[in-house]
Design a protein around this motif. Structure first.
Motif, PDB file in Angstrom:
ATOM      1  N   THR A  28       1.046  -0.992   0.258  1.00 13.76           N
ATOM      2  CA  THR A  28       0.035  -0.186  -0.066  1.00 13.76           C
ATOM      3  C   THR A  28       0.028   1.110   0.266  1.00 13.76           C
ATOM      4  OG1 THR A  28      -1.684  -1.228   1.220  1.00 13.76           O
ATOM      5  CG2 THR A  28      -1.915   1.425   1.569  1.00 13.76           C
ATOM      6  N   VAL A  29       2.225   1.521   0.676  1.00  8.14           N
ATOM      7  CA  VAL A  29       2.625   2.678   0.561  1.00  8.14           C
ATOM      8  C   VAL A  29       3.201   3.256  -0.517  1.00  8.14           C
ATOM      9  CG1 VAL A  29       5.174   3.445   1.844  1.00  8.14           C
ATOM     10  CG2 VAL A  29       3.128   2.170   3.247  1.00  8.14           C
ATOM     11  N   GLN A  30       4.167   1.443  -1.626  1.00 10.22           N
ATOM     12  CA  GLN A  30       4.523   1.899  -2.532  1.00 10.22           C
ATOM     13  C   GLN A  30       3.368   2.258  -3.652  1.00 10.22           C
ATOM     14  OE1 GLN A  30       7.430   1.200  -2.998  1.00 10.22           O
ATOM     15  NE2 GLN A  30       7.102   1.901  -4.924  1.00 10.22           N
ATOM     16  N   SER A  31       2.125   2.019  -3.558  1.00 10.03           N
ATOM     17  CA  SER A  31       1.533   2.328  -4.561  1.00 10.03           C
ATOM     18  C   SER A  31       1.140   4.044  -4.189  1.00 10.03           C
ATOM     19  CB  SER A  31      -0.205   1.444  -4.478  1.00 10.03           C
ATOM     20  OG  SER A  31      -0.519   1.371  -3.109  1.00 10.03           O
ATOM     21  N   GLN A  32       0.873   4.054  -2.823  1.00  9.67           N
ATOM     22  CA  GLN A  32       0.781   5.169  -2.835  1.00  9.67           C
ATOM     23  C   GLN A  32       2.174   6.367  -3.208  1.00  9.67           C
ATOM     24  OE1 GLN A  32       0.361   5.367   1.423  1.00  9.67           O
ATOM     25  NE2 GLN A  32      -2.151   5.649   1.597  1.00  9.67           N
ATOM     26  N   LEU A  33       3.190   5.821  -3.176  1.00  3.69           N
ATOM     27  CA  LEU A  33       4.622   6.543  -3.769  1.00  3.69           C
ATOM     28  C   LEU A  33       4.908   6.480  -5.071  1.00  3.69           C
ATOM     29  CD1 LEU A  33       7.480   4.848  -1.357  1.00  3.69           C
ATOM     30  CD2 LEU A  33       6.221   7.174  -1.497  1.00  3.69           C
ATOM     31  N   ASP A  34       3.469   5.359  -5.641  1.00  2.97           N
ATOM     32  CA  ASP A  34       3.236   5.486  -7.072  1.00  2.97           C
ATOM     33  C   ASP A  34       2.365   7.077  -7.390  1.00  2.97           C
ATOM     34  OD1 ASP A  34       5.654   3.715  -7.453  1.00  2.97           O
ATOM     35  OD2 ASP A  34       3.700   2.394  -7.289  1.00  2.97           O
ATOM     36  N   ASN A  35       0.734   6.880  -6.608  1.00  2.75           N
ATOM     37  CA  ASN A  35       0.146   8.092  -6.564  1.00  2.75           C
ATOM     38  C   ASN A  35       1.652   9.300  -7.374  1.00  2.75           C
ATOM     39  OD1 ASN A  35      -1.868   6.636  -7.271  1.00  2.75           O
ATOM     40  ND2 ASN A  35      -2.609   6.071  -5.041  1.00  2.75           N
ATOM     41  N   ASN A  36       2.288   9.634  -6.060  1.00  2.00           N
ATOM     42  CA  ASN A  36       2.547  10.956  -5.335  1.00  2.00           C
ATOM     43  C   ASN A  36       3.592  11.283  -7.147  1.00  2.00           C
ATOM     44  OD1 ASN A  36       1.907  11.746  -3.216  1.00  2.00           O
ATOM     45  ND2 ASN A  36       3.355  10.499  -2.120  1.00  2.00           N
ATOM     46  N   ASP A  37       4.386   9.705  -7.864  1.00  2.00           N
ATOM     47  CA  ASP A  37       4.478  10.365  -8.721  1.00  2.00           C
ATOM     48  C   ASP A  37       4.214  10.477  -9.836  1.00  2.00           C
ATOM     49  OD1 ASP A  37       7.641   8.857  -7.056  1.00  2.00           O
ATOM     50  OD2 ASP A  37       6.852   7.075  -8.221  1.00  2.00           O
ATOM     51  N   VAL A  38       2.817  10.140 -10.325  1.00  2.00           N
ATOM     52  CA  VAL A  38       2.224  10.523 -11.318  1.00  2.00           C
ATOM     53  C   VAL A  38       1.729  11.759 -11.093  1.00  2.00           C
ATOM     54  CG1 VAL A  38      -0.246   9.570 -11.474  1.00  2.00           C
ATOM     55  CG2 VAL A  38       1.430   8.360 -11.259  1.00  2.00           C
ATOM     56  N   ARG A  39       0.921  12.297  -9.031  1.00  2.00           N
ATOM     57  CA  ARG A  39       1.166  14.066  -9.030  1.00  2.00           C
ATOM     58  C   ARG A  39       2.392  14.956  -9.438  1.00  2.00           C
ATOM     59  NH1 ARG A  39      -0.438  14.211  -3.760  1.00  2.00           N
ATOM     60  NH2 ARG A  39      -1.778  13.423  -4.736  1.00  2.00           N
ATOM     61  N   THR A  40       3.568  14.445  -9.767  1.00  2.00           N
ATOM     62  CA  THR A  40       5.002  15.011  -9.890  1.00  2.00           C
ATOM     63  C   THR A  40       4.817  15.044 -12.068  1.00  2.00           C
ATOM     64  OG1 THR A  40       5.978  14.318  -8.119  1.00  2.00           O
ATOM     65  CG2 THR A  40       7.106  15.114  -9.385  1.00  2.00           C
ATOM     66  N   LEU A  41       4.588  13.596 -12.073  1.00  2.00           N
ATOM     67  CA  LEU A  41       4.243  13.634 -13.496  1.00  2.00           C
ATOM     68  C   LEU A  41       3.458  14.878 -14.102  1.00  2.00           C
ATOM     69  CD1 LEU A  41       5.053  10.027 -14.537  1.00  2.00           C
ATOM     70  CD2 LEU A  41       6.984  11.851 -14.567  1.00  2.00           C
ATOM     71  N   MET A  42       2.232  14.912 -13.476  1.00  2.00           N
ATOM     72  CA  MET A  42       0.861  15.695 -13.888  1.00  2.00           C
ATOM     73  C   MET A  42       1.949  16.742 -13.482  1.00  2.00           C
ATOM     74  SD  MET A  42      -1.124  14.157 -15.261  1.00  2.00           S
ATOM     75  CE  MET A  42      -2.386  15.598 -15.667  1.00  2.00           C
ATOM     76  N   GLU A  43       2.569  17.632 -13.086  1.00  2.00           N
ATOM     77  CA  GLU A  43       2.724  18.762 -12.428  1.00  2.00           C
ATOM     78  C   GLU A  43       3.869  19.190 -13.556  1.00  2.00           C
ATOM     79  OE1 GLU A  43       3.794  19.233  -8.870  1.00  2.00           O
ATOM     80  OE2 GLU A  43       2.457  19.225  -7.644  1.00  2.00           O
ATOM     81  N   GLN A  44       4.620  18.089 -14.033  1.00  2.00           N
ATOM     82  CA  GLN A  44       5.651  18.696 -15.035  1.00  2.00           C
ATOM     83  C   GLN A  44       5.146  18.722 -15.761  1.00  2.00           C
ATOM     84  OE1 GLN A  44       8.495  15.349 -14.838  1.00  2.00           O
ATOM     85  NE2 GLN A  44       9.469  15.504 -12.969  1.00  2.00           N
ATOM     86  N   MET A  45       4.255  18.371 -17.280  1.00  2.00           N
ATOM     87  CA  MET A  45       3.122  18.007 -17.955  1.00  2.00           C
ATOM     88  C   MET A  45       2.442  19.186 -17.732  1.00  2.00           C
ATOM     89  SD  MET A  45       2.093  14.275 -18.220  1.00  2.00           S
ATOM     90  CE  MET A  45       0.767  14.636 -19.476  1.00  2.00           C
ATOM     91  N   LEU A  46       1.965  19.815 -17.018  1.00  2.00           N
ATOM     92  CA  LEU A  46       1.370  20.718 -16.896  1.00  2.00           C
ATOM     93  C   LEU A  46       2.349  21.972 -17.117  1.00  2.00           C
ATOM     94  CD1 LEU A  46      -1.126  20.181 -14.581  1.00  2.00           C
ATOM     95  CD2 LEU A  46      -1.374  20.684 -16.984  1.00  2.00           C
ATOM     96  N   ASP A  47       3.545  22.032 -16.598  1.00  2.00           N
ATOM     97  CA  ASP A  47       4.483  23.347 -17.166  1.00  2.00           C
ATOM     98  C   ASP A  47       4.665  22.901 -18.122  1.00  2.00           C
ATOM     99  OD1 ASP A  47       4.246  24.031 -14.363  1.00  2.00           O
ATOM    100  OD2 ASP A  47       5.886  22.606 -13.657  1.00  2.00           O
ATOM    101  N   GLU A  48       4.856  21.988 -18.784  1.00  2.00           N
ATOM    102  CA  GLU A  48       5.423  22.138 -20.190  1.00  2.00           C
ATOM    103  C   GLU A  48       4.569  22.349 -20.768  1.00  2.00           C
ATOM    104  OE1 GLU A  48       6.219  17.410 -20.548  1.00  2.00           O
ATOM    105  OE2 GLU A  48       7.996  18.018 -19.296  1.00  2.00           O
TER     106      GLU A  48
END
Length: 91
Positions: A28-48
């Motif tokens: 569960t903790v690992q999947s939550q970390l993956d969700n944070n990774d997705v959030r970070t990727l979305m922020e990068q895409m929005l910036d781009e």
């Protein structure tokens, strides 16, 4: 002795259950970390994509308001100048 053996077996079962819960918790903790990774990727895409953020929008609105005030003051001054020139012309 049977009672003691029964308690030991119960403890062993509880230990196994706790170990499995710990494994599930780690997943569960690992999947939550993956969700944070997705959030970070979305922020990068929005910036781009150069989408407007709230502070950028406020700054743009502020610039527009300043420019509008300058135009209003300039139009007012020129209108007053035209009116004064007409009075001088009609005298």
């Amino acid at each position: 002795m049977d009672n003691l053996e029964l308690k030991i077996k119960e403890l062993e079962m509880k230990i196994e259950e706790l170990e499995s819960q710990q494994e599930n918790f780690q997943e569960t903790v690992q999947s939550q970390l993956d969700n944070n990774d997705v959030r970070t990727l979305m922020e990068q895409m929005l910036d781009e994509k150069d989408f407007v953020t709230a502070p950028d929008m406020e700054q743009s609105l502020s610039k527009s308001q300043v420019q509008l005030i300058k135009w209003i003051v300039g139009t007012g001054i020129s209108s007053i100048s035209i009116i004064i020139a007409l009075f001088e012309f009609l005298k």
